[in-house]
Design a protein around this motif. Sequence first.
Motif, PDB file in Angstrom:
ATOM      1  N   CYS A 122       0.814  -1.213   0.000  1.00 47.01           N
ATOM      2  CA  CYS A 122       0.000   0.000   0.000  1.00 47.01           C
ATOM      3  C   CYS A 122       0.851   1.268   0.000  1.00 47.01           C
ATOM      4  N   ALA A 123       2.121   1.127   0.320  1.00 46.22           N
ATOM      5  CA  ALA A 123       2.995   2.308   0.312  1.00 46.22           C
ATOM      6  C   ALA A 123       3.204   2.824  -1.103  1.00 46.22           C
ATOM      7  N   ASP A 124       2.983   1.970  -2.098  1.00 52.72           N
ATOM      8  CA  ASP A 124       3.057   2.401  -3.492  1.00 52.72           C
ATOM      9  C   ASP A 124       1.838   3.278  -3.778  1.00 52.72           C
ATOM     10  N   PRO A 125       2.036   4.501  -4.254  1.00 57.10           N
ATOM     11  CA  PRO A 125       0.889   5.393  -4.488  1.00 57.10           C
ATOM     12  C   PRO A 125      -0.053   4.904  -5.579  1.00 57.10           C
ATOM     13  N   ALA A 126       0.438   4.016  -6.466  1.00 62.22           N
ATOM     14  CA  ALA A 126      -0.413   3.504  -7.542  1.00 62.22           C
ATOM     15  C   ALA A 126      -0.084   2.041  -7.809  1.00 62.22           C
ATOM     16  N   PRO A 127      -0.445   1.157  -6.885  1.00 66.28           N
ATOM     17  CA  PRO A 127      -0.125  -0.264  -7.066  1.00 66.28           C
ATOM     18  C   PRO A 127      -0.817  -0.831  -8.295  1.00 66.28           C
ATOM     19  N   ASP A 128      -0.098  -1.647  -9.050  1.00 67.56           N
ATOM     20  CA  ASP A 128      -0.639  -2.265 -10.263  1.00 67.56           C
ATOM     21  C   ASP A 128      -1.364  -3.550  -9.881  1.00 67.56           C
ATOM     22  N   VAL A 129      -2.671  -3.528  -9.917  1.00 70.71           N
ATOM     23  CA  VAL A 129      -3.456  -4.692  -9.515  1.00 70.71           C
ATOM     24  C   VAL A 129      -3.981  -5.466 -10.732  1.00 70.71           C
ATOM     25  N   THR A 130      -3.397  -5.220 -11.895  1.00 71.37           N
ATOM     26  CA  THR A 130      -3.851  -5.898 -13.110  1.00 71.37           C
ATOM     27  C   THR A 130      -3.797  -7.416 -12.965  1.00 71.37           C
ATOM     28  N   LEU A 210      -6.381  -2.758  -1.800  1.00 72.89           N
ATOM     29  CA  LEU A 210      -5.002  -2.527  -2.232  1.00 72.89           C
ATOM     30  C   LEU A 210      -4.955  -1.446  -3.305  1.00 72.89           C
ATOM     31  N   GLU A 211      -5.867  -1.517  -4.249  1.00 78.06           N
ATOM     32  CA  GLU A 211      -5.892  -0.514  -5.316  1.00 78.06           C
ATOM     33  C   GLU A 211      -6.101   0.886  -4.744  1.00 78.06           C
ATOM     34  N   GLY A 218      -7.560  -3.330   4.430  1.00 74.47           N
ATOM     35  CA  GLY A 218      -6.861  -4.540   4.030  1.00 74.47           C
ATOM     36  C   GLY A 218      -6.459  -5.397   5.207  1.00 74.47           C
ATOM     37  N   ARG A 219      -5.992  -4.751   6.259  1.00 81.62           N
ATOM     38  CA  ARG A 219      -5.578  -5.497   7.445  1.00 81.62           C
ATOM     39  C   ARG A 219      -6.756  -6.275   8.027  1.00 81.62           C
ATOM     40  N   THR A 220      -7.917  -5.635   8.115  1.00 79.55           N
ATOM     41  CA  THR A 220      -9.109  -6.299   8.650  1.00 79.55           C
ATOM     42  C   THR A 220      -9.560  -7.442   7.745  1.00 79.55           C
ATOM     43  N   LEU A 221      -9.563  -7.188   6.442  1.00 78.05           N
ATOM     44  CA  LEU A 221     -10.016  -8.188   5.482  1.00 78.05           C
ATOM     45  C   LEU A 221      -9.108  -9.407   5.465  1.00 78.05           C
ATOM     46  N   ILE A 222      -7.794  -9.188   5.459  1.00 76.29           N
ATOM     47  CA  ILE A 222      -6.852 -10.307   5.406  1.00 76.29           C
ATOM     48  C   ILE A 222      -6.939 -11.147   6.674  1.00 76.29           C
ATOM     49  N   SER A 223      -7.076 -10.496   7.816  1.00 78.78           N
ATOM     50  CA  SER A 223      -7.185 -11.238   9.073  1.00 78.78           C
ATOM     51  C   SER A 223      -8.429 -12.115   9.071  1.00 78.78           C
TER      52      SER A 223
END
Length: 246
Positions: A122-130, A210-211, A218-223
């Motif tokens: 998430c530190a990436d300002p524009a993560p590529d979720v393709t 993530l996008e 994300g933390r809640t969902l992954i847990s």
Amino acid sequence: MNSPEAARSSERSSAGGDLRLSPVTRNRTRTRTSDLVHDELVSAIRELRLVPGASLSETDLANRLHVSRTPVREALARLVDAGLVHVVPQVGTRVGLIRLRDVEEARFVRESLEVAAFETACADPAPDVTALRELLDRQEHSYRTEDYDAFFAADEALHGEIFSLSGYPGAWQAVQRMKLQLDRLRRLALPDAAAMREVIDEHRLIVDALENADATAGRTLISRHARRVLERGPALRAEHPGYFTE
């Protein structure tokens, strides 16, 4: 939707499962046949092609894998050391049973590392979720076609991609080595149409978070996602008592 695999599951026995083992051949990077045998047996145990409690014969395995008995013996010795296979006096060699406390420990490791990987990605300002979107499509297709092996493979690839986006793909490999017991429980839970639908929907929410670089969501969902299969542990144990141990 679950009748074909359910029927196959009911046909698995503690005498060996469906024993769909792939013949092993040497390649350029790994020349030890015992390594290849080991990897195939680990995969077979993880995927329930060799079910918990299955009886293992060196001769039978050698024939099925198209190798001599020596690499099979060496591979089985490694699996015994790893606790995946047990030698029972006057009974023989058998695949180890599932321990729910080992599943819980694997869940702890996976959840902890995946939350950290997600937050880092998430530190990436524009993560590529393709790639993640493509894997979601693959899961949808395998869900509709009842291809449970493909469903599981897409599931694994999606979580691995999160680690890749974090910049720490090797951490996913460490998780893989740790979570075999967890994976056996996940495979045992298939097929379940409602649970599979929930998995896909949770995956979609994780990818959306993530996008949007929403580390909190994300933390809640992954847990929640990582703990889902444990909720089914008691029911699966009641349904398959011969596969579990204390």
